[in-house]
Enzyme design. Structure first.
Site, PDB file in Angstrom:
ATOM      1  N   ILE A  64      -8.952  29.350   4.879  1.00 47.97           N
ATOM      2  CA  ILE A  64      -9.653  29.834   3.679  1.00 47.97           C
ATOM      3  C   ILE A  64      -8.626  29.949   2.556  1.00 47.97           C
ATOM      4  O   ILE A  64      -7.608  30.650   2.687  1.00 47.97           O
ATOM      5  CB  ILE A  64     -10.318  31.187   3.953  1.00 47.97           C
ATOM      6  CG1 ILE A  64     -11.334  31.042   5.108  1.00 47.97           C
ATOM      7  CG2 ILE A  64     -11.010  31.726   2.705  1.00 47.97           C
ATOM      8  CD1 ILE A  64     -11.931  32.353   5.562  1.00 47.97           C
ATOM      9  N   GLU A 107      -6.613  33.853   8.782  1.00 48.60           N
ATOM     10  CA  GLU A 107      -7.707  33.139   8.145  1.00 48.60           C
ATOM     11  C   GLU A 107      -7.724  31.673   8.559  1.00 48.60           C
ATOM     12  O   GLU A 107      -8.352  30.845   7.923  1.00 48.60           O
ATOM     13  CB  GLU A 107      -7.602  33.247   6.614  1.00 48.60           C
ATOM     14  CG  GLU A 107      -6.459  32.472   5.978  1.00 48.60           C
ATOM     15  CD  GLU A 107      -5.159  33.268   5.937  1.00 48.60           C
ATOM     16  OE1 GLU A 107      -4.294  32.930   5.145  1.00 48.60           O
ATOM     17  OE2 GLU A 107      -5.016  34.258   6.711  1.00 48.60           O
TER      18      GLU A 107
END
Length: 722
Positions: A592, A634
């Site tokens: 991300i 992430e």
């Protein structure tokens, strides 16, 4: 003129079914109708002009019939019917009968003979058959060991065998065909043949004639003056006469007298014994039998004493008993366990004690046979052994063990239906069934009050009936609804709480009442089934807990996708599969973009929501065969099953655009994107870590070139079109 006569004959006899033949004085055929041709199996045209001699099977018969031609005016010869064998054209023979009429011309000179020929082969065959039947009847009568006689509708003797005359030796002179039955009786009375029992001759004859005229097949016992006893049975013939048979039952009567004496001494004791007690003489005839024996041999003492009990058993059982009895008749006590089918229809496992009865001289006079029914003991031993085998084996699963126990119970109790039920308040549900034709379907539900199992639960223990119609079960709704005559069942308890029942049933009454041992067997079944269901519940709970623990150990709590350890295990499996099958797959590293900035500006709760939405969005877009997991804060990793480079890139681009749509959140004032690095499995990728490193390198290129991109390892990043 001859042609005219032939035409007249044809018009008169041509279509006649009777065979008509005309010859001249020289015995040459001048006319034959169609029936003659069919009889002799020859063309009519081949008959005319030939001599009749060709058709005679015996030349002597041809010469015999020649007397007609020599003495045509002899009236005796004209009336005579000639029977002889003829030969057909195909070589076969048949029997015929011929009548004749001479033909004279206008000057009384013999012109020939007209013959009417009849095929009598069927009549002769019937006469022979009747003759054979008569001879067979005579032979059969002489083969009968009893005396046999038939009287006509006028009560006159038609026929009897020699045994009949031997029985009534004093009346032999009167026993001739045509003699009246009453006259034969009176002759015997005058010769002191009969014991009238104190009656006058007329009274005795009156009673005997009354029974004789009834001829209804009932048995008459007749005592002769010399002490012999006869058993007489007379029946009516179809022609209104009487057929009777006489058997000498003197020995039988004497055996009965001895048996009655023995019975008085033993019956009180023997009738209170549950075993069969019998005594037989050296001829194998029963002289004593107790109450249990009568029940097993399906008869009264009067019917059984004096008969061979062994002959009432099937031949296989007789063969089993033969050496036992033979050994006992030698003076040895014999004990044996045998399986016997008794006349009452019940097969019993028996312990047999055969004891010789000896006289004062030490000679064997008979046998005393004691038979104990050990069926329940044997069946119980066998059933318990099979139950142990079923419950202890590791070859059967839980459901198979229950099915085997139901089958074992049906076999043990000799009942067709076996049921295990689950009871929830007032509902009765079949969970396991055994039925010959699959009539009982698991899952079927009934009101509990409509089943005998309601009585079982009320009793809090096993209950049974072998004949519901003769018990309190007949008042229960189940009897009216299902017409079950036989039932045995017990409650199932799991951890002390009623769960349901196990029961076995049949629509027919049982031949024997349930024993205490069988009540205990059904209790054993119920106890084990209850323990097995409880054990299976505990096992299932353990398996569920194990599955939950494995899930907890392999699933990331926040994102609900595979954690790093579980994902890498699956990934290494894919590498091994790739090396075996050479089927390609693509590893994708996903990250991300600017996630740290999201955490810093909007807080970790917002960051967690982004991670959860991200993983959910990706998961929903994948196939079942694809593998997806969280491998870092992430960072995520994806395995696209059986995809090459171009296909994988299309999928990743679709996922990237999906993230742009799915992850925009009001509380986060920035566009959330992701970058992806792709690496297709190659031959040198022995471990997944190598392939993952390639995908991570491509991910780094995607981020370095501006983020929100999908980059394939080893290629230049393409510009983003969003």
């Amino acid at each position: 003129m001859a042609e005219s006569i032939t035409l007249d004959l044809e018009q008169s006899f041509g279509a006649l079914n009777e065979c008509v033949l005309v010859t001249n004085p020289d015995r040459i055929i001048v006319y034959a109708n169609e029936a003659v041709a069919r009889l002799l199996r020859v063309e009519r045209g081949d008959l005319v002009g030939t001599r009749t001699k060709r058709f005679f099977a015996d030349p002597a018969e041809f010469e015999e019939i020649g007397e007609l031609y020599r003495s045509p005016e002899d009236p005796q010869a004209r009336k005579k019917a000639y029977a002889f064998e003829v030969i057909r054209s195909d070589g076969t023979t048949t029997s015929v009968e011929v009548v004749n009429a001479p033909i004279f011309n206008s000057t009384d000179i013999l012109s020939g003979f007209l013959f009417v020929v009849r095929d009598i082969s069927e009549r002769k065959a019937l006469e022979k058959k009747l003759s054979d039947v008569a001879l067979t009847l005579e032979d059969a009568l002489e083969a009968i060991s009893e005396g046999f006689a038939i009287f006509d509708s006028d009560d006159r003797l038609i026929i009897c065998n020699d045994n009949y005359r031997d029985i009534y030796t004093h009346s032999t002179a009167a026993i001739v065909p045509g003699s009246r039955f009453e006259d034969i009786l009176r002759f015997g009375l005058n010769s002191s043949q009969y014991n009238t029992g104190g009656l006058s001759d007329d009274e005795w004859i009156g009673q005997r004639l009354e029974k004789h005229r009834k001829a209804d097949g009932s048995v008459i016992e007749q005592n002769l003056a010399d002490g012999r006893w006869l058993r007489i049975s007379e029946t009516r013939t179809r022609s209104g006469g009487t057929a009777g048979i006489r058997a000498d039952i003197t020995e039988l009567k004497e055996a009965r007298a001895r048996a009655e004496s023995a019975y008085k001494n033993l019956s009180l004791m023997a009738d209170n014994v549950s075993a069969s007690i019998t005594e037989i003489d050296l001829e194998g005839l029963c002289v004593f039998i107790n109450k249990t024996g009568c029940e097993w041999f399906d008869g009264s003492p009067e019917e059984l004493i004096g008969t061979s009990l062994r002959d009432r058993l099937p031949w296989k059982e007789r063969e089993v008993l033969r050496p036992i009895f033979r050994q006992a008749l030698l003076g040895q006590k014999v004990a044996s366990e045998v399986s016997l089918n008794f006349p009452d229809g019940v097969r019993r496992e028996c312990h047999l004690d055969c004891n010789p009865r000896v006289n004062d001289q030490g000679d064997v006079e008979g046998l005393v046979v004691l038979v104990n029914d050990i069926t329940d003991r044997k069946k119980t031993e066998q059933t318990l052994a099979e139950l142990y085998a079923i419950t202890s084996t590791r070859e059967l699963c839980h459901e198979e063990k229950i099915a085997e126990i139901l089958s074992l119970g049906c076999e043990h109790f000799e009942l067709p239906f076996g049921i295990i039920s689950d009871i929830d308040e007032d509902r009765y549900t079949l969970t396991h069934t055994h039925a010959p034709e699959g009539e009982l379907v698991p899952g079927t539900t009934f009101p509990l009050g409509d089943t005998y199992c309601a009585l079982t639960l009320q009793a809090n223990g096993p209950i049974a009936t072998a004949n519901a119609a003769q018990s309190e079960f007949a008042q229960h709704p189940c009897y009216e609804l299902f017409a079950l005559e036989t039932y045995i069942g017990a409650p199932l308890l799991i951890d002390g709480v009623p769960h349901g029942t196990i029961n076995f049933s049949a629509p027919e009454p049982r031949k024997r009442d349930f024993t205490a041992a069988e009540i205990q067997i059904v209790r054993q079944f119920a106890d084990w089934i209850g323990h097995e269901i409880a054990r299976q519940r505990d096992h299932q709970a353990l398996m569920d807990a194990k599955i939950n623990l494995e899930r907890v150990a392999s699933i990331d709590d926040l994102t609900q996708v595979l954690n790093r350890r579980a994902f890498l295990e699956r990934a290494n499996t894919e590498i091994q599969r790739f090396r075996r099958s050479k089927q390609p797959f693509t590893a994708v590293m996903l990250d991300i973009d600017n996630f740290k900035q999201i955490n810093d500006q909007f807080g970790h709760a917002a960051g967690d929501e982004v991670l959860a939405r991200f993983s959910r969005s990706i998961s929903n877009a994948l196939r079942a065969v694809d593998v997806f997991g969280r491998v870092g804060g992430e960072e995520f990793c994806l395995i696209l099953h059986e995809t090459q480079e171009n296909e994988a890139l299309l999928v990743c681009e679709r996922l990237r655009r999906k993230i742009l749509t799915d992850l925009q959140m009001e509380q986060i004032e920035q566009t959330i994107t992701c970058s992806m690095g792709l690496a297709v499995a190659a031959r040198e990728d022995i471990e997944f870590s190598t392939l993952m490193q390639k995908a991570d390198t491509a991910l780094y290129q995607a981020k370095a070139s501006g983020r929100n991109k999908c980059v394939i390892f080893g290629s230049e990043p393409a510009p983003t079109t969003d």
